[in-house]
Design a protein around this motif. Sequence first.
Motif, PDB file in Angstrom:
ATOM      1  N   TYR A   1      -7.731   1.514  -5.993  1.00 20.76           N
ATOM      2  CA  TYR A   1      -7.392   2.920  -5.764  1.00 20.76           C
ATOM      3  C   TYR A   1      -8.491   3.570  -4.942  1.00 20.76           C
TER       4      TYR A   1
ATOM      5  N   LYS B   1       0.843  -1.193   0.000  1.00 22.75           N
ATOM      6  CA  LYS B   1       0.000   0.000   0.000  1.00 22.75           C
ATOM      7  C   LYS B   1       0.877   1.241   0.000  1.00 22.75           C
ATOM      8  N   PHE B   2       0.567   2.170  -0.896  1.00 26.25           N
ATOM      9  CA  PHE B   2       1.214   3.470  -0.851  1.00 26.25           C
ATOM     10  C   PHE B   2       0.253   4.514  -1.395  1.00 26.25           C
ATOM     11  N   ASP B   3       0.214   5.649  -0.717  1.00 21.22           N
ATOM     12  CA  ASP B   3      -0.770   6.683  -1.022  1.00 21.22           C
ATOM     13  C   ASP B   3      -2.165   6.055  -1.040  1.00 21.22           C
ATOM     14  N   ALA B   4      -2.885   6.191  -2.164  1.00 22.99           N
ATOM     15  CA  ALA B   4      -4.243   5.639  -2.256  1.00 22.99           C
ATOM     16  C   ALA B   4      -4.273   4.277  -2.935  1.00 22.99           C
ATOM     17  N   TRP B   5      -3.126   3.749  -3.308  1.00 20.84           N
ATOM     18  CA  TRP B   5      -3.070   2.494  -4.059  1.00 20.84           C
ATOM     19  C   TRP B   5      -2.884   1.300  -3.128  1.00 20.84           C
ATOM     20  N   THR B   6      -3.471   0.164  -3.524  1.00 22.72           N
ATOM     21  CA  THR B   6      -3.235  -1.123  -2.878  1.00 22.72           C
ATOM     22  C   THR B   6      -3.042  -2.178  -3.956  1.00 22.72           C
TER      23      THR B   6
END
Length: 402
Positions: free
Chosen positions: A310, A276-281
Amino acid sequence: MKFKNALCISLAITAACSGAFALTTQARTVLTGNIAEGTKKNDEDAKYDFFKLNSKAQKDDDGIVFEFSEGSFGGRLALWYTVNSSTQSDSGSNVSFRRSNLWVKPLESLKITAGYVGNDQLYKERIDEWKVGNPFNLNERDWSKHPGYVNNSDVDEMGIGFESRAVEGLILTGAVARRWGTPGTFGKAFWSKDGDSESTYDAWGITARYYTGNLCFQAAYRDNGKESWKVARCALGYESNGIYAFIQPCFGIDYETEKDKYELSGICLDLYGEYKFDAWTFIAHVPVTIRTTDKDDDPSYLEYVLQAKYNLGKIGNMDDFSPFVKVGTMNHDGDNKYAFIRLNDELSDSMNFDITPGIEFKAGSCEFSVGYELLIHSKLYTDVNLCNDVEWRVPFTAEIKF
């Protein structure tokens, strides 16, 4: 009437316990189904279904759970129910108490449990809730072999269990119980011997977890009783800064009646990664099963699920509004025994996969998911199931927690 009686008992227990114990209550209701579905058997006209609920509406979780504790002792009462009359018990009831127990702590580091025992704290993948690698025959994967899509690693029936935390970072659990999936009561002995005949024993298991920093080392052994199957699992996992990943070999051991001995029947290398980073998985689950029996109907095989999601945040009254796309062979909750890729000379005939674009969001206490699922089957699958090589559906899941 039976549901009403069970609910009244639950409320009475809640009232009795709330004044004397620290009491927590959980409730969860899950509905799954298809808004629309298109199917077509060979040599038949196309068929379309609309607004169809699945019979396994709540999967394997309990509906209402009461947990109470007071220092050195406590317990758990779980109410479970079904929505399909064909799965009712012999008594005709579709409501029952299960996974309930009482526990006591004679020492601060030692907990002893009577009733339901089962450890589901080992590493497990999160995309399909409760699946782990299965080292056994894919034709037996539904419920007959552990850990065939069940995350309990030792035993998960009624019995006696313990949990020890005597060493910092190390958690040991173990239990003895009746054989998984078979009827039984506390009146059945764990170990018995009848005169000069050989002794027999029922199910037992043990697990160990050791945490150090962001790493966790795990091991478990499950013995389903004399002349029955065994499972050994070990794992190395990492969790930190948006990363959750593990590698978990699972070893399946079967009792061969003709040879009157136990043999290693398969090894599954269970691989899972989540980032997971920012709004992404991004999620990937790729278990690879190597079978050692050399039987034509028992091949080695591979499965996979890949998902990208997202999170757009809040849109109107919807929180965590997240478009996603999922591709894989495992999107059938284990119901489809041919959703796999054979690792032998029939590889080209077993390239099954699903693709599902969709959205997930939360609205108050409800979590909702809907998508469009396209199922593309191989020649092997269509020959056996007499269906088209392409099917489609619009699946949904609604879950309420309170």
